[in-house]
Design a protein around this motif. Structure first.
Motif, PDB file in Angstrom:
ATOM      1  N   TYR A   6      -5.235  -1.790   1.223  1.00  0.00           N
ATOM      2  CA  TYR A   6      -4.795  -3.170   1.409  1.00  0.00           C
ATOM      3  C   TYR A   6      -4.489  -3.379   2.889  1.00  0.00           C
ATOM      4  CZ  TYR A   6      -2.147  -7.510   1.095  1.00  0.00           C
ATOM      5  OH  TYR A   6      -1.704  -8.802   1.284  1.00  0.00           O
ATOM      6  N   GLU A  38      -6.499  -9.474   3.559  1.00  0.00           N
ATOM      7  CA  GLU A  38      -5.675 -10.685   3.367  1.00  0.00           C
ATOM      8  C   GLU A  38      -5.283 -11.244   4.729  1.00  0.00           C
ATOM      9  OE1 GLU A  38      -4.398 -12.756   0.267  1.00  0.00           O
ATOM     10  OE2 GLU A  38      -3.427 -10.854  -0.193  1.00  0.00           O
ATOM     11  N   ASP A  46       2.784 -15.080  -3.477  1.00  0.00           N
ATOM     12  CA  ASP A  46       1.562 -15.145  -4.298  1.00  0.00           C
ATOM     13  C   ASP A  46       0.288 -14.989  -3.460  1.00  0.00           C
ATOM     14  OD1 ASP A  46       2.035 -17.530  -3.025  1.00  0.00           O
ATOM     15  OD2 ASP A  46       1.297 -18.788  -4.645  1.00  0.00           O
ATOM     16  N   ARG A  47       0.180 -13.848  -2.796  1.00  0.00           N
ATOM     17  CA  ARG A  47      -1.017 -13.580  -1.995  1.00  0.00           C
ATOM     18  C   ARG A  47      -2.186 -13.214  -2.919  1.00  0.00           C
ATOM     19  NH1 ARG A  47       1.120  -9.138   1.380  1.00  0.00           N
ATOM     20  NH2 ARG A  47       3.155  -9.519   0.477  1.00  0.00           N
ATOM     21  N   VAL A  48      -3.291 -13.907  -2.771  1.00  0.00           N
ATOM     22  CA  VAL A  48      -4.440 -13.791  -3.684  1.00  0.00           C
ATOM     23  C   VAL A  48      -4.992 -12.370  -3.738  1.00  0.00           C
ATOM     24  CG1 VAL A  48      -6.806 -14.593  -4.115  1.00  0.00           C
ATOM     25  CG2 VAL A  48      -5.061 -16.226  -3.389  1.00  0.00           C
ATOM     26  N   GLU A  49      -5.277 -11.774  -2.573  1.00  0.00           N
ATOM     27  CA  GLU A  49      -5.917 -10.448  -2.553  1.00  0.00           C
ATOM     28  C   GLU A  49      -4.970  -9.359  -3.060  1.00  0.00           C
ATOM     29  OE1 GLU A  49      -9.235  -9.898  -1.973  1.00  0.00           O
ATOM     30  OE2 GLU A  49      -9.266 -12.077  -1.981  1.00  0.00           O
ATOM     31  N   GLN A  51      -2.626  -9.787  -5.280  1.00  0.00           N
ATOM     32  CA  GLN A  51      -2.568  -9.958  -6.735  1.00  0.00           C
ATOM     33  C   GLN A  51      -3.807  -9.378  -7.409  1.00  0.00           C
ATOM     34  OE1 GLN A  51       0.234 -10.759  -8.250  1.00  0.00           O
ATOM     35  NE2 GLN A  51       1.059 -10.944  -6.180  1.00  0.00           N
ATOM     36  N   LYS A  52      -4.981  -9.588  -6.777  1.00  0.00           N
ATOM     37  CA  LYS A  52      -6.230  -9.016  -7.310  1.00  0.00           C
ATOM     38  C   LYS A  52      -6.121  -7.496  -7.365  1.00  0.00           C
ATOM     39  CE  LYS A  52      -9.643 -12.340  -5.618  1.00  0.00           C
ATOM     40  NZ  LYS A  52     -10.731 -12.490  -4.639  1.00  0.00           N
ATOM     41  N   LEU A  54      -3.398  -5.606  -7.458  1.00  0.00           N
ATOM     42  CA  LEU A  54      -2.420  -5.167  -8.452  1.00  0.00           C
ATOM     43  C   LEU A  54      -2.949  -5.308  -9.888  1.00  0.00           C
ATOM     44  CD1 LEU A  54       0.907  -6.534  -6.876  1.00  0.00           C
ATOM     45  CD2 LEU A  54      -0.096  -4.251  -6.663  1.00  0.00           C
ATOM     46  N   ARG A  55      -3.938  -6.195 -10.070  1.00  0.00           N
ATOM     47  CA  ARG A  55      -4.531  -6.353 -11.409  1.00  0.00           C
ATOM     48  C   ARG A  55      -5.546  -5.256 -11.737  1.00  0.00           C
ATOM     49  NH1 ARG A  55      -4.235 -11.989 -10.350  1.00  0.00           N
ATOM     50  NH2 ARG A  55      -6.371 -12.041  -9.596  1.00  0.00           N
ATOM     51  N   THR A  72       4.211  -5.931   2.620  1.00  0.00           N
ATOM     52  CA  THR A  72       5.207  -7.006   2.511  1.00  0.00           C
ATOM     53  C   THR A  72       6.207  -6.943   3.663  1.00  0.00           C
ATOM     54  OG1 THR A  72       6.836  -8.083   1.079  1.00  0.00           O
ATOM     55  CG2 THR A  72       6.771  -5.680   1.000  1.00  0.00           C
ATOM     56  N   GLN A  77      10.418  -8.451  -2.452  1.00  0.00           N
ATOM     57  CA  GLN A  77       9.070  -8.186  -2.955  1.00  0.00           C
ATOM     58  C   GLN A  77       8.755  -6.685  -2.933  1.00  0.00           C
ATOM     59  OE1 GLN A  77       5.662  -9.814  -0.821  1.00  0.00           O
ATOM     60  NE2 GLN A  77       4.561 -10.098  -2.733  1.00  0.00           N
TER      61      GLN A  77
END
Length: 197
Positions: A6, A38, A46-49, A51-52, A54-55, A72, A77
């Protein structure tokens, strides 16, 4: 077991180069296709990348980042990420600091050190913000204009005006327009708004 990377910068790729982080993440074992990039503030939740990333991680996987402030700049957080890493039984590597929760446990010393790193990352961000505000107030006091200069239709470059009729006549789309002018799509949209207003 996969190693994911990341990398994050606060501003977009035209202002900040993320390549050094990517190179270091590859050296830490993340392959190019597993590195998430990112361009957002480290305090944004709510950072998009992120969150992706972490999924997609699975138990036993590793997340690597060059330093704690990349993942972070918020202590709250960071605590949530630590909890997530424990629940998912992941390994988190922040530069030289390794947080191994692959067995679901995190020793108190490591957790304490990690939280302290988070506090320092947040403090650093707040100090930078304070210095920027102070510098802006100082510049204002000296009568300097703060922020981007106002762009008017007189400032539109000739190359844009040359290709604009093609765009207007649907001969080219915005992406082709941007390529012909060597400009970003956002800049093209800005100039279109100026002309059409």
């Amino acid at each position: 077991m996969i190693t994911y990377g990341y990398a994050r910068c606060s501003t977009d790729e035209t202002k900040q180069n993320i390549d050094r982080q990517v190179r270091e993440l590859k050296e830490m074992g993340a392959s190019k296709e597993n590195i998430y990039l990112e361009y957002e503030s480290g305090t944004k939740v709510d950072r998009v990348e992120l969150q992706k990333l972490l999924r997609v991680v699975e138990p036993g996987d590793t997340i690597v980042t060059t330093e704690v402030s990349r993942i972070t700049r918020s202590t709250k957080q960071l605590c949530e990420i630590i909890e997530f890493v424990q629940d998912k039984q992941l390994k988190l590597i922040l530069g030289a600091f390794v947080v191994d929760c692959s067995k679901g446990e995190l020793d108190p010393m490591t957790e304490g050190m990690l939280k302290m790193m988070g506090v320092f990352a947040e403090m650093e961000r707040n100090m930078i913000s304070q210095r920027v505000k102070s510098g802006m107030q100082n510049a204002k006091a000296k009568g300097k204009t703060i922020g981007r200069p106002v762009v008017t239709s007189d400032d539109i470059p000739t190359i844009f005006l040359k290709h604009y009729p093609k765009y207007k006549n649907n001969q080219i789309n915005v992406s082709e327009f941007a390529r012909l002018c060597s400009m970003s799509r956002n800049t093209i949209y800005k100039y279109i708004r100026l002309i059409e207003e």
